[in-house]
Scaffold this active site. Sequence first.
Site, PDB file in Angstrom:
ATOM      1  N   SER A   1       0.826  -1.206   0.000  1.00  0.00           N
ATOM      2  CA  SER A   1       0.000   0.000   0.000  1.00  0.00           C
ATOM      3  C   SER A   1       0.855   1.249   0.000  1.00  0.00           C
ATOM      4  O   SER A   1       2.036   1.225   0.340  1.00  0.00           O
ATOM      5  CB  SER A   1      -0.926   0.017   1.212  1.00  0.00           C
ATOM      6  N   LYS A   2       0.204   2.328  -0.401  1.00  0.00           N
ATOM      7  CA  LYS A   2       0.868   3.607  -0.557  1.00  0.00           C
ATOM      8  C   LYS A   2       1.529   4.067   0.744  1.00  0.00           C
ATOM      9  O   LYS A   2       2.588   4.655   0.734  1.00  0.00           O
ATOM     10  CB  LYS A   2      -0.185   4.636  -0.983  1.00  0.00           C
TER      11      LYS A   2
END
Length: 478
Positions: free
Chosen positions: A254-255
């Site tokens: 994830s970011k």
Amino acid sequence: MIGSSHVPAVQGRVRTRIAPSPTGFLHLGTARTALFSWAFARHYGGSFVLRIEDTDVARSNEESVAQILESMRWLGLDHDEGPIYQMQRLDRYREVTDRMLAEGKAYHCYATPEELEAMREAQRARGEKPLYDGRWRPEPGKTLPPVPEGVAPAIRFRNPADGVVTWDDLVKGPISISNHEIDDLVIVRADGVPTYNFAVVVDDWDMRISHVFRGDEHVNNTPWQINLFHSLGAPLPVFAHVPVILGDDGQKLSKRKGAVSVTAYEEEGFLPEAILNYLARLGWSHGDEELFSREQMVAWFDGSHLAKHPAQWDAAKLAWVNAHYLKALPDDALSLLVKAQLARRGIAAPDDEWLGRACALFKDRCNTGSELAGWLAMFFTPVSPSMEDMRQHVADAVRPALTTLAGKLEGAEWTAPGIAAAVKETLVAHGLKMGQFAPAVRVVVCGRAQTPSLDVVLALFPRRAVRERLMAVGPASL
Ligand code: GLU
């Protein structure tokens, strides 16, 4: 756990697609799915379609579309058809829903979001799975509620009430879900925009998609989609749900935990060949092969050896793969890459002859174009050695020798041997050893204590810059 190793029986023409939603950059997970779809189509001499799933109007935007197209181009995942935009196909979806409504395969539902929330709340309170209760679903002999005024209806698919949905997933193997587990799906929202599960089926049908590769977060959507395919009399594609990619923390990549967009890697000076090679190994294997070209992948990617288990993102391995491709890059391509990276640092392109020498000297120490530019930056911008390096390597004992060297370099031949001779004379004059003096010169001129061979590095600087940096050091530390 090794994935299925049997080669799928492929009938007819292979047509695959990638269908990103333009709500952000091209995610690495989507890039991997695109790679699998592309390689599978290329392996079987089929077609690869690019479709932009932009029905989430609030979150879709043109900038994302542009980024996604650019990342696909950069990766070299060329499509044969598209980009096809779902929002340009609204008439087609309407045509299909009109027919489904007329045939009783779909129906209007006037329940408001508040009513539906209350329904789900009550179901949860009873310990039941929240499912649409069919209040607007027509049945023989059933009286529907009066149509409320001023409520725009959604359209729901009349999902089979009984039976089991079964498919043989190319990655996961056979999967069965009872129709009791799923409800009557909204296929068109009250605002007239189709939902993902509906548009995807109409599109995959119209575009004659034979194999659907996608992330396994969509496994739960597939039973609805299969029921829709059947209801439309459309042939079923083969589904291949590719497991998630996990980050270092064991959570889905994830970011929040680092770069997840293809663009970020392009900006860091990674190479598309390396990204593709690395992504290919996340969930697929060909024996023990770790480094292979895209042509080899196409030759090998027949739909077998897809892993069932989640893939683990490994930044160090990606760096290793990239370093391999960086070393193998032809000089002109390397010089383009480095010029772009230098430009990002505000450094104008140096001449090609110089750049060739400099890259040859530093590239073996670098994993990425950005790291290489990081080395080359010292030739163009002032360096600022750390206090620690100054204290450790630029002791008072060696400082006078720096001034001596600056003097000797004034008349030296500006080549590595010429510079080496000046350094040697300086050592003799001050009774110093190379091991004492070279780190001091490196720290002062290059801003760091370790570099390749000192004379070769210094020869890459303009004579004046080296002399100025040497002379800027005072005779004693403060
Ligand atoms: N737009 C969907 C996504 O980005 C595509 C899913 C599919 O391939 O069916 O996840």
